[in-house]
Structure formats: structure tokens, C-alpha cells
Write a protein that holds these residues in place. Structure first.
Motif, short mmCIF file in Angstrom:
data_model
loop_
_atom_site.label_atom_id
_atom_site.label_comp_id
_atom_site.label_asym_id
_atom_site.label_seq_id
_atom_site.Cartn_x
_atom_site.Cartn_y
_atom_site.Cartn_z
N MET A 40 0.84 -1.20 0.00
CA MET A 40 0.00 0.00 0.00
C MET A 40 0.87 1.25 0.00
SD MET A 40 -2.96 -0.96 2.79
CE MET A 40 -3.89 0.53 2.39
N THR A 41 0.42 2.27 -0.70
CA THR A 41 1.14 3.53 -0.69
C THR A 41 0.79 4.32 0.57
OG1 THR A 41 -0.63 4.68 -1.88
CG2 THR A 41 1.06 3.59 -3.20
N ARG A 42 1.65 5.28 0.88
CA ARG A 42 1.39 6.09 2.07
C ARG A 42 0.11 6.89 1.91
NH1 ARG A 42 5.42 10.65 4.54
NH2 ARG A 42 5.38 11.33 2.38
N ARG A 43 -0.14 7.41 0.71
CA ARG A 43 -1.37 8.18 0.50
C ARG A 43 -2.60 7.32 0.75
NH1 ARG A 43 -1.92 11.46 -5.01
NH2 ARG A 43 -0.19 12.54 -3.95
N ALA A 44 -2.57 6.07 0.30
CA ALA A 44 -3.72 5.18 0.51
C ALA A 44 -3.95 4.92 1.99
CB ALA A 44 -3.50 3.87 -0.24
N VAL A 45 -2.86 4.73 2.73
CA VAL A 45 -2.99 4.48 4.17
C VAL A 45 -3.54 5.71 4.88
CG1 VAL A 45 -1.73 3.92 6.28
CG2 VAL A 45 -1.18 2.74 4.16
N VAL A 46 -3.05 6.89 4.51
CA VAL A 46 -3.52 8.13 5.13
C VAL A 46 -5.01 8.33 4.87
CG1 VAL A 46 -3.35 10.64 5.06
CG2 VAL A 46 -1.28 9.26 5.11
N LEU A 47 -5.42 8.17 3.62
CA LEU A 47 -6.84 8.36 3.28
C LEU A 47 -7.71 7.33 3.99
CD1 LEU A 47 -6.60 9.17 -0.54
CD2 LEU A 47 -7.01 10.75 1.35
N ALA A 48 -7.25 6.08 4.03
CA ALA A 48 -8.05 5.04 4.70
C ALA A 48 -8.18 5.33 6.19
CB ALA A 48 -7.40 3.67 4.46
N ALA A 49 -7.09 5.79 6.82
CA ALA A 49 -7.15 6.11 8.25
C ALA A 49 -8.10 7.27 8.52
CB ALA A 49 -5.75 6.43 8.76
N LEU A 50 -8.09 8.28 7.66
CA LEU A 50 -9.00 9.41 7.84
C LEU A 50 -10.46 8.96 7.68
CD1 LEU A 50 -7.11 12.25 5.92
CD2 LEU A 50 -7.44 12.05 8.39
N VAL A 51 -10.70 8.10 6.69
CA VAL A 51 -12.07 7.60 6.50
C VAL A 51 -12.52 6.80 7.71
CG1 VAL A 51 -13.46 6.02 5.13
CG2 VAL A 51 -11.95 7.63 3.98
N LEU A 52 -11.64 5.95 8.24
CA LEU A 52 -11.99 5.16 9.42
C LEU A 52 -12.28 6.06 10.62
CD1 LEU A 52 -9.48 2.19 9.14
CD2 LEU A 52 -11.95 2.10 8.84
N ALA A 53 -11.48 7.10 10.78
CA ALA A 53 -11.70 8.02 11.91
C ALA A 53 -13.07 8.69 11.80
CB ALA A 53 -10.59 9.07 11.94
N VAL A 54 -13.44 9.12 10.60
CA VAL A 54 -14.74 9.77 10.40
C VAL A 54 -15.87 8.78 10.65
CG1 VAL A 54 -16.23 10.85 8.69
CG2 VAL A 54 -13.83 11.50 8.82
N LEU A 55 -15.71 7.55 10.17
CA LEU A 55 -16.77 6.55 10.35
C LEU A 55 -16.96 6.19 11.82
CD1 LEU A 55 -16.08 4.15 7.34
CD2 LEU A 55 -17.91 5.84 7.57
N VAL A 56 -15.85 6.07 12.55
CA VAL A 56 -15.96 5.76 13.98
C VAL A 56 -16.66 6.89 14.71
CG1 VAL A 56 -14.68 5.38 16.11
CG2 VAL A 56 -13.99 4.20 14.02
N ALA A 57 -16.29 8.13 14.39
CA ALA A 57 -16.95 9.27 15.03
C ALA A 57 -18.44 9.29 14.71
CB ALA A 57 -16.29 10.57 14.58
N ALA A 58 -18.79 8.92 13.47
CA ALA A 58 -20.20 8.87 13.10
C ALA A 58 -20.94 7.75 13.82
CB ALA A 58 -20.33 8.69 11.58
N CYS A 59 -20.23 6.64 14.08
CA CYS A 59 -20.87 5.52 14.80
C CYS A 59 -21.10 5.84 16.27
CB CYS A 59 -19.99 4.28 14.69
SG CYS A 59 -20.00 3.51 13.06
N ALA A 60 -20.29 6.71 16.84
CA ALA A 60 -20.43 7.01 18.26
C ALA A 60 -21.60 7.94 18.56
CB ALA A 60 -19.14 7.64 18.79
N ALA A 61 -22.09 8.64 17.55
CA ALA A 61 -23.18 9.60 17.78
C ALA A 61 -24.56 8.94 17.95
CB ALA A 61 -23.22 10.61 16.64
N PRO A 62 -24.91 7.89 17.21
CA PRO A 62 -26.27 7.31 17.35
C PRO A 62 -26.47 6.58 18.68
CG PRO A 62 -25.25 6.70 15.25
CD PRO A 62 -24.17 7.26 16.11
N THR A 63 -27.65 6.03 18.84
CA THR A 63 -28.02 5.30 20.05
C THR A 63 -27.41 3.91 20.04
OG1 THR A 63 -30.11 6.51 20.24
CG2 THR A 63 -29.95 4.40 21.40
N TRP A 64 -26.77 3.54 21.13
CA TRP A 64 -26.19 2.22 21.29
C TRP A 64 -27.03 1.33 22.20
CZ3 TRP A 64 -20.16 1.67 21.48
CH2 TRP A 64 -19.59 2.28 20.35
N VAL A 65 -27.73 1.91 23.16
CA VAL A 65 -28.50 1.14 24.14
C VAL A 65 -29.92 1.67 24.17
CG1 VAL A 65 -28.71 0.43 26.55
CG2 VAL A 65 -26.43 0.71 25.53
N LEU A 66 -30.88 0.74 24.14
CA LEU A 66 -32.30 1.08 24.25
C LEU A 66 -32.88 0.37 25.46
CD1 LEU A 66 -33.40 0.72 20.51
CD2 LEU A 66 -33.16 2.86 21.79
#
Length: 201
Positions: A1-27
Motif C-alpha cells: 500500500m502507498t502512504r497516500r492510501a494508508v492516510v486516506l483510509a485512516a481518515l475515512v476510518l476516523a470519520v466513520l468511527v466518530a459517526a458511529c459514536a453519535a447514534p443510540t447504542w443502548v435502548l
């Protein structure tokens, strides 16, 4: 993998995790003297604060990876792995703390920590855990590929080395005698001309 690919993938994962933390986890549900059923919901940021913190770590490490040199890249990859591990551990830990999180929400909502049913988990903790593990795997893949990455300093050294090689290959750039040797050669030529009866001037 190129460094650019790793950087972009890490940024995408960070955004997705932050998006997952906002919704409801427990009902869950509780009751009050005036209302028979009071619905309760607990977000990921409340039940698993480490998930949001891990997302920030992964995002910051991705930016450091984009700007760092060789050792900085390795440190950034370690930070990506650590952030991903924090996300995964926090998400999995929330599976066992759903009931206590619902009790806390009931206490805040109606003033009594009681539930009228079992606390239920949504799909978001599982998604967050998977994303955290993906960040760890990405860091490992980047660590394997880091030897093939070229940073700014490496490109400069390669360009400098190529310029030196080109200078050595240019014809007509042979080493010239030192100034003292040139003066000695000139004096010898003058004396030889005088000995032949010629005027060297």
C-alpha cells in the motif's frame, strides 16, 4: 500500500468511527408515577467514550503520517493502531455495560434507577468494534509497506545524488592542475623559449 492510501483510509476510518459514536447504542424503558412507559436511549459517546477518543487519535495520527518522515511515519502508524485498539476495546466493553448505562439513563430521566425491561444493544457497537479492528489492520499493513515509501528527505537525497552523477558524467570536466603547477609550467616554457633565442613576450 502507498502512504497516500494508508492516510486516506485512516481518515475515512476516523470519520466513520466518530459517526458511529453519535447514534443510540443502548435502548431500554422505565416508568414514572405519571407515565407508564418512558423510553430510554444511550448514545455511543456516553456508553463508550473511548470510541470517540480513539477516532480522534486515528485522525490525528493520519495527519502526522502524511507529514512525517521515516521515524515519524512509524510512530504515526503505532498511534493509528493504538487508536483503533481503543475504539475496539471500548465498543466491546459497552456490550457488558449496557444495563448499567440504561440504569444511569433511567435515574437521569425519572429520578429512579429502575427498568421495566432488559436493556437492548443496537448494531452500532459491533460496527465500531469492526472499524477499530480495521484501523489496527491498516496500521499493520502500512508498517509492512513503509520501506517502499519515499519521504521528502529521501526524494531530496535521490535528486542530489543524481545531480552529482550527472556532473561527473559531463565531458570536459576533467580535473585541472593546481595554480602552483600552472605557474611552474609557465616558467619552464619561458626559459625554454629564451634558450632558443626567442622572445617569449
Amino acid at each position: 500500500m502507498t502512504r497516500r492510501a494508508v492516510v486516506l483510509a485512516a481518515l475515512v476510518l476516523a470519520v466513520l468511527v466518530a459517526a458511529c459514536a453519535a447514534p443510540t447504542w443502548v435502548l431500554a424503558t422505565t416508568s414514572s408515577p405519571s407515565v407508564a412507559v418512558v423510553p430510554l436511549s444511550v448514545t455511543g459517546t456516553s456508553v463508550a467514550p473511548g470510541a470517540g477518543a480513539g477516532a480522534l487519535v486515528v485522525g490525528a495520527a493520519a495527519l502526522a503520517l502524511a507529514l512525517g518522515r521515516r521515524w515519524g511515519q512509524r510512530v504515526a502508524l503505532v498511534a493509528v493502531a493504538a487508536g483503533g485498539a481503543l475504539v475496539a476495546v471500548s465498543a466491546l466493553a459497552s456490550l457488558g455495560s449496557a444495563h448499567s448505562a440504561a440504569l444511569s439513563a433511567a435515574l437521569e430521566a425519572v429520578g429512579v434507577a429502575t427498568l421495566t425491561g432488559d436493556a437492548r444493544l443496537t448494531v452500532w457497537p459491533w460496527i465500531a468494534a469492526a472499524l477499530g479492528l480495521a484501523a489496527v489492520g491498516l496500521a499493520v499493513a502500512g508498517g509492512v509497506s513503509t520501506r517502499r515509501w519515499s519521504g521528502p528527505s529521501q526524494r531530496f537525497e535521490q535528486a542530489e545524488g543524481s545531480a552529482r552523477s550527472a556532473e561527473q558524467e559531463v565531458p570536459g570536466t576533467a580535473a585541472q592542475p593546481a595554480p602552483g603547477v600552472l605557474a611552474l609550467q609557465d616558467d619552464t616554457a619561458v626559459w625554454e623559449a629564451l634558450s632558443r633565442g626567442e622572445d617569449p613576450t
